[in-house]
Scaffold this motif. Structure first.
Motif, PDB file in Angstrom:
ATOM      1  N   LEU A   1       0.821  -1.210   0.000  1.00  0.00           N
ATOM      2  CA  LEU A   1       0.000   0.000   0.000  1.00  0.00           C
ATOM      3  C   LEU A   1       0.857   1.263   0.000  1.00  0.00           C
ATOM      4  CD1 LEU A   1      -2.728  -1.197   2.501  1.00  0.00           C
ATOM      5  CD2 LEU A   1      -3.186  -0.405   0.158  1.00  0.00           C
ATOM      6  N   ALA A   2       1.960   1.236   0.763  1.00  0.00           N
ATOM      7  CA  ALA A   2       2.838   2.408   0.797  1.00  0.00           C
ATOM      8  C   ALA A   2       3.455   2.658  -0.580  1.00  0.00           C
ATOM      9  CB  ALA A   2       3.931   2.219   1.843  1.00  0.00           C
ATOM     10  N   VAL A   3       3.918   1.589  -1.245  1.00  0.00           N
ATOM     11  CA  VAL A   3       4.494   1.741  -2.582  1.00  0.00           C
ATOM     12  C   VAL A   3       3.416   2.141  -3.588  1.00  0.00           C
ATOM     13  CG1 VAL A   3       5.786   0.599  -4.425  1.00  0.00           C
ATOM     14  CG2 VAL A   3       6.296   0.064  -2.033  1.00  0.00           C
ATOM     15  N   GLN A   4       2.247   1.517  -3.450  1.00  0.00           N
ATOM     16  CA  GLN A   4       1.145   1.824  -4.362  1.00  0.00           C
ATOM     17  C   GLN A   4       0.718   3.290  -4.236  1.00  0.00           C
ATOM     18  OE1 GLN A   4      -2.880   0.343  -3.522  1.00  0.00           O
ATOM     19  NE2 GLN A   4      -2.856  -0.652  -5.537  1.00  0.00           N
ATOM     20  N   SER A   5       0.715   3.804  -3.014  1.00  0.00           N
ATOM     21  CA  SER A   5       0.356   5.202  -2.807  1.00  0.00           C
ATOM     22  C   SER A   5       1.314   6.124  -3.555  1.00  0.00           C
ATOM     23  CB  SER A   5       0.386   5.521  -1.304  1.00  0.00           C
ATOM     24  OG  SER A   5       0.044   6.865  -1.074  1.00  0.00           O
ATOM     25  N   LEU A   6       2.595   5.766  -3.576  1.00  0.00           N
ATOM     26  CA  LEU A   6       3.570   6.570  -4.316  1.00  0.00           C
ATOM     27  C   LEU A   6       3.312   6.484  -5.818  1.00  0.00           C
ATOM     28  CD1 LEU A   6       6.052   8.359  -4.431  1.00  0.00           C
ATOM     29  CD2 LEU A   6       7.480   6.300  -4.265  1.00  0.00           C
ATOM     30  N   SER A   7       2.997   5.283  -6.300  1.00  0.00           N
ATOM     31  CA  SER A   7       2.699   5.134  -7.729  1.00  0.00           C
ATOM     32  C   SER A   7       1.496   5.979  -8.126  1.00  0.00           C
ATOM     33  CB  SER A   7       2.441   3.657  -8.058  1.00  0.00           C
ATOM     34  OG  SER A   7       3.615   2.895  -7.893  1.00  0.00           O
ATOM     35  N   TYR A   8       0.452   5.936  -7.309  1.00  0.00           N
ATOM     36  CA  TYR A   8      -0.726   6.759  -7.601  1.00  0.00           C
ATOM     37  C   TYR A   8      -0.375   8.255  -7.596  1.00  0.00           C
ATOM     38  CZ  TYR A   8      -4.188   2.959  -7.292  1.00  0.00           C
ATOM     39  OH  TYR A   8      -4.952   1.843  -7.528  1.00  0.00           O
ATOM     40  N   THR A   9       0.435   8.669  -6.652  1.00  0.00           N
ATOM     41  CA  THR A   9       0.812  10.087  -6.564  1.00  0.00           C
ATOM     42  C   THR A   9       1.568  10.521  -7.813  1.00  0.00           C
ATOM     43  OG1 THR A   9       0.898  10.048  -4.143  1.00  0.00           O
ATOM     44  CG2 THR A   9       2.142  11.783  -5.243  1.00  0.00           C
ATOM     45  N   LEU A  10       2.549   9.710  -8.239  1.00  0.00           N
ATOM     46  CA  LEU A  10       3.316  10.049  -9.435  1.00  0.00           C
ATOM     47  C   LEU A  10       2.462   9.980 -10.691  1.00  0.00           C
ATOM     48  CD1 LEU A  10       6.697   8.244  -8.650  1.00  0.00           C
ATOM     49  CD2 LEU A  10       6.098  10.640  -8.307  1.00  0.00           C
ATOM     50  N   HIS A  11       1.371   9.212 -10.626  1.00  0.00           N
ATOM     51  CA  HIS A  11       0.445   9.108 -11.761  1.00  0.00           C
ATOM     52  C   HIS A  11      -0.554  10.255 -11.784  1.00  0.00           C
ATOM     53  CE1 HIS A  11      -2.726   7.012 -14.302  1.00  0.00           C
ATOM     54  NE2 HIS A  11      -1.604   6.796 -14.999  1.00  0.00           N
ATOM     55  N   GLY A  12      -0.607  11.020 -10.680  1.00  0.00           N
ATOM     56  CA  GLY A  12      -1.534  12.134 -10.595  1.00  0.00           C
ATOM     57  C   GLY A  12      -2.892  11.764 -10.043  1.00  0.00           C
ATOM     58  N   ASP A  13      -3.046  10.530  -9.556  1.00  0.00           N
ATOM     59  CA  ASP A  13      -4.326  10.089  -8.990  1.00  0.00           C
ATOM     60  C   ASP A  13      -4.247  10.254  -7.472  1.00  0.00           C
ATOM     61  OD1 ASP A  13      -6.704   8.892  -8.299  1.00  0.00           O
ATOM     62  OD2 ASP A  13      -6.479   7.194  -9.672  1.00  0.00           O
ATOM     63  N   TYR A  14      -4.425  11.483  -7.014  1.00  0.00           N
ATOM     64  CA  TYR A  14      -4.190  11.807  -5.615  1.00  0.00           C
ATOM     65  C   TYR A  14      -5.258  11.230  -4.682  1.00  0.00           C
ATOM     66  CZ  TYR A  14      -1.151  14.981  -8.131  1.00  0.00           C
ATOM     67  OH  TYR A  14      -0.225  15.501  -8.995  1.00  0.00           O
ATOM     68  N   ARG A  15      -6.473  11.085  -5.162  1.00  0.00           N
ATOM     69  CA  ARG A  15      -7.529  10.493  -4.325  1.00  0.00           C
ATOM     70  C   ARG A  15      -7.192   9.037  -4.021  1.00  0.00           C
ATOM     71  NH1 ARG A  15     -11.647   7.263  -5.044  1.00  0.00           N
ATOM     72  NH2 ARG A  15     -11.317   7.228  -7.306  1.00  0.00           N
ATOM     73  N   GLN A  16      -6.802   8.280  -5.059  1.00  0.00           N
ATOM     74  CA  GLN A  16      -6.436   6.881  -4.847  1.00  0.00           C
ATOM     75  C   GLN A  16      -5.200   6.768  -3.962  1.00  0.00           C
ATOM     76  OE1 GLN A  16      -8.295   4.345  -5.535  1.00  0.00           O
ATOM     77  NE2 GLN A  16      -8.445   3.912  -7.733  1.00  0.00           N
ATOM     78  N   ALA A  17      -4.287   7.710  -4.143  1.00  0.00           N
ATOM     79  CA  ALA A  17      -3.075   7.700  -3.322  1.00  0.00           C
ATOM     80  C   ALA A  17      -3.438   7.847  -1.853  1.00  0.00           C
ATOM     81  CB  ALA A  17      -2.138   8.823  -3.752  1.00  0.00           C
ATOM     82  N   PHE A  18      -4.342   8.761  -1.563  1.00  0.00           N
ATOM     83  CA  PHE A  18      -4.697   8.975  -0.154  1.00  0.00           C
ATOM     84  C   PHE A  18      -5.501   7.797   0.396  1.00  0.00           C
ATOM     85  CE2 PHE A  18      -6.438  11.036   3.605  1.00  0.00           C
ATOM     86  CZ  PHE A  18      -5.326  11.743   4.047  1.00  0.00           C
TER      87      PHE A  18
END
Length: 796
Positions: free
Chosen positions: A545-562
């Motif tokens: 989840l921690a790594v996935q949150s970073l992937s979402y952030t770099l992808h611009g999907d901030y809601r999914q990241a949070f």
């Protein structure tokens, strides 16, 4: 009593509490006696030569003199003084890795260890102290020669039983302490001799209040003469005062003069004297004590009670008796003790360890005890992995840091003994998270290369080892090798007909993150998360989840990241887990910032940074410093520039930067552009340099807005918080911080225990503390802060 004259490898203490940010020299635990002339002579040589080698036989005090010389010069070297203990290192190939590790270089880059050392030291004004070079003399000579030729601001002090014989070396022969000649027996005259002073000092640690008297002065003089002023020999004799009088010790030495012929007949006389002193101690041990002495010689970097029971106890009765046996060897000065993170560690000085190893060979137990040692540390690594997601995580991090020398010895056994590679792969596979936190990529990958070549069978152990090697290679930026590891792991998974692909999916998602294929990263991590949830693996769920949150952030999907961050915190916070949670908080701060809420973003970054500081996780500290700088470029541009400079200091130390991960480097570049544009070049550079000169502790306080009024930020020469204490209170607080009990402190300072109790109550009252642990934590921090405030420009 503890002996400290020769080869005090315990002084390094791995990741133990450091005396200050610019050095890893610890505080003294015993008084330093004499050597004023030698210190002055050695300092004079070092002012003229960039390499000074202190030579002399074992036990003569080379290590302690080198340590004291370095401590004398702590303000002379702008970029610090670093002590590297080599006494327990047997493989010359690991010399540069050991030196790099002692300097705090974590091996996060793909450079070789010698390259990293040169790059780190090239522009630095520093002193390197290499202790116990004699068994690695050729490797030490080559490394030192390379460093001195390429790093003009570097100076080196080496200790060795023989010179290094390289260009520019100044050799200083360390002689025994001056001993009284025959006929000099008056108390006043005897006190002028350093060997007598050392005997009296160490005697007082055994018999409080010991003094030179009319009844013992002749015996003391005779002891010092017969032991030829060799410090370690004198200390081993002094400890006998627990059971013998000075007269009895002197008579024993006279009656057993033939023992001085033991050992090599061609060895120098003083070396035979040292051998004789150790042999005498050996002869006075019981059979059980000798066996424990021998078995505990397999440890490197110290050991604790639990390890001694597992490795050294022959049966259940010996397990129960282990605390008493260890204390008996401490009382005889065979073992020295020190406290680390509230735990007692035992260690041998090299000459004593060598005698133990000899006896272990004589017992025919060498391979068996080495195997038990290896098995204990394999199990320790696996236990740490099982309990990583839990309330003991910080304890595990500190424990594993203390045991890195023993892990190396265990891996050496796995590599050198035929058919033993598989347990080494198990150990390495289990240290994935710890290795990530500590940046142990360079030495870790070298061990994997060695062991993987010896155990080519497509087993699940090999698959897990390839997974860890893959993560570490990706973190180093060696993406080609990372993909090779990943491909082989996939093949093994197919050969094993294994349906659970979560570990490989997780690894593939991590590698894709570094190659810049963010969509693939999200895809693989989502699949991994599904697999870990299905089998109830909460630890790997949190990691993913921690790594996935970073992937979402770099992808611009901030809601999914949070959302990924929220789920990670839900798994980690209830069990007081720190590492996964701190990473997730760092990423959440970036996601919230991109959504236009800088205030909440800074709050999340601060939470992450506090956890990183608690763990002393250098990579995470650097990432948080950068993130806070990025977020606050508009509100506090000068402070942001300082934080960027401070972060660069972190990157230089651990050999990485934000450019290692695609998607972060442009955030750094944008922040630099904005701040430079706001401040102008000159103001930006000034603020950047100010931050770049901060210690890690000071940089963290700056980021957390904790710097106002702190000791590290006061002008040089202004009063520190320790000035609120009396001189005696400061002495006692320092001893408390070193792990001494009130009774120990009373004996050391020759005062009543109730007086110590009263002083500690005063300290608690002055600062509003409620426990000794608060004193320990506070004093450790103050020592670091005081160093940050010291001016390095002038020799004391």
């Amino acid at each position: 009593m503890r002996t400290t004259s020769e080869s005090e490898g315990w002084m390094m203490a791995g990741s133990a509490a450091k005396r200050h940010a610019a050095t890893n020299l610890p505080a003294e635990l015993t008084s330093f006696v004499g050597r004023r002339r030698e210190r002055a002579d050695a300092r004079a040589l070092l002012s003229e030569s960039r390499l000074v080698t202190l030579t002399g036989p074992g036990g003569v005090g080379k290590t302690r003199l080198a340590w004291r010389l370095a401590d004398d010069l702590h303000r002379t070297f702008t970029h610090g003084i670093w002590f590297v203990s080599l006494g327990e290192l047997s493989d010359a190939e690991w010399l540069p890795h050991t030196v790099a590790g002692s300097l705090g270089l974590q091996g996060r880059s793909n450079r070789t260890a010698p390259e990293s050392l040169v790059e780190h030291l090239r522009q630095r004004d520093a002193l390197l102290v290499l202790d116990n070079c004699e068994h690695l003399v050729d490797a030490c000579a080559m490394l030192i020669d390379t460093l001195l030729r390429t790093c003009p601001g570097l100076k080196v002090v080496a200790t060795s039983r023989e010179p290094l014989r390289i260009w520019g070396e100044a050799i200083y022969s360390v002689l025994p302490l001056a001993s009284p000649p025959r006929g000099v027996e008056e108390s006043t005259a005897l006190r002028q001799y350093e060997s007598v002073g050392l005997f009296i000092d160490r005697a007082r640690a055994v018999v409080p209040g010991f003094e030179l008297t009319e009844s013992n002065r002749r015996a003391v003089a005779d002891i010092c003469r017969r032991l030829e002023g060799i410090p370690l020999a004198i200390e081993l004799a002094a400890v006998r005062l627990r059971a013998m009088s000075p007269d009895e010790i002197a008579r024993h030495l006279a009656q057993h003069a033939d023992i001085l012929t033991l050992g090599s007949r061609t060895a120098p006389g003083r070396q035979r004297t040292m051998t004789a002193s150790i042999e005498w101690s050996f002869s006075l041990c019981s059979t059980e004590e000798r066996e424990l002495w021998a078995r505990s010689s397999v440890f490197a970097g110290g050991f604790e009670l639990e390890a001694a029971r597992a490795v050294c106890a022959a049966d259940d009765e010996a397990v129960e008796r282990m605390p008493d046996l260890l204390q008996s060897l401490v009382d005889k000065s065979i073992l020295v003790t020190h406290r680390q993170q509230g735990r007692t560690r035992y260690r041998m000085l090299p000459p004593i360890r060598q005698r133990g190893a000899q006896h272990l060979q004589e017992l025919g137990e060498f391979r068996n005890v080495r195997r038990r040692h290896r098995d204990w540390y394999v199990e320790l690594a696996e236990r740490a992995e099982r309990e990583w997601l839990g309330p003991r995580q910080l304890d595990w991090i500190e424990w594993l840091r203390r045991e890195q020398g023993n892990f190396r010895v265990a891996l050496e056994y796995c590599y050198t003994e035929p058919g033993e590679a598989e347990p080494g792969l198990r150990m390495g596979a289990s240290l994935l998270e710890f290795g990530m936190a500590e940046g142990l990529f360079r030495p870790g990958r070298l061990w994997f290369d060695r062991l993987l070549s010896q155990a080519p069978e497509p087993t699940f152990t090999r698959l897990r080892a390839l997974r860890t090697a893959c993560w570490w290679a990706a973190m180093q930026g060696d993406l080609a090798r990372a993909e090779q590891f990943l491909d082989e792991a996939r093949c093994i998974l197919h050969q094993l007909d294994e349906q659970d692909t979560a570990l490989i999916d997780q690894t593939a998602g991590f590698v894709a993150l570094f190659t810049g294929d963010i969509e693939q990263s999200i895809k693989y991590l989502t699949a991994a998360l599904h697999g870990f949830r299905a089998r109830g693996d909460h630890a790997q769920c949190a990691h993913t989840l921690a790594v996935q949150s970073l992937s979402y952030t770099l992808h611009g999907d901030y809601r999914q990241a949070f959302e990924a961050h929220t789920e990670c915190v839900a798994l980690t916070e209830p069990v007081n887990e720190l590492w996964y949670r701190s990473h997730s908080l760092w990423i959440a701060g970036l996601a919230v910032w991109h959504q236009g809420d800088p205030e909440t973003a800074v709050s999340l970054e601060n939470q992450s940074l506090r956890l990183k500081r608690l763990m002393n996780e250098q990579l995470g500290i650097g990432l948080c410093l950068e993130a806070i700088a990025w977020i606050t470029t508009a509100q506090a541009p000068e402070r942001a520039a300082e934080l960027i400079g401070a972060a660069q200091n972190q990157w230089d130390a651990i050999e990485t930067s934000t450019s290692a991960l695609p998607g972060l480097s442009h955030l750094h570049e944008q922040a630099v552009y904005r701040v430079r544009d706001t401040l102008g070049n000159d103001s930006y550079e000034a603020a950047w340099r100010s931050g770049n000169q901060l210690t890690t502790a000071a940089a963290v306080r700056l980021a957390l807005d904790e710097t106002a009024g702190e000791v590290a930020d006061r002008p040089a020469g202004s009063p520190s918080h320790t000035d609120l204490m009396t001189k005696r209170e400061r002495q006692i607080a320092e001893l408390v911080a070193r792990g001494f009990t009130n009774k120990d402190i009373a004996g050391r300072l020759v005062i009543a225990k109730r007086t110590v109790d009263t002083h500690i109550e005063h300290i608690l009252s002055k600062f509003g503390f409620h426990s000794r642990n608060q004193i320990i934590a506070w004093m450790t921090e103050q020592q670091a802060l005081d160093t940050g405030a010291r001016s390095p420009q002038h020799d004391p």
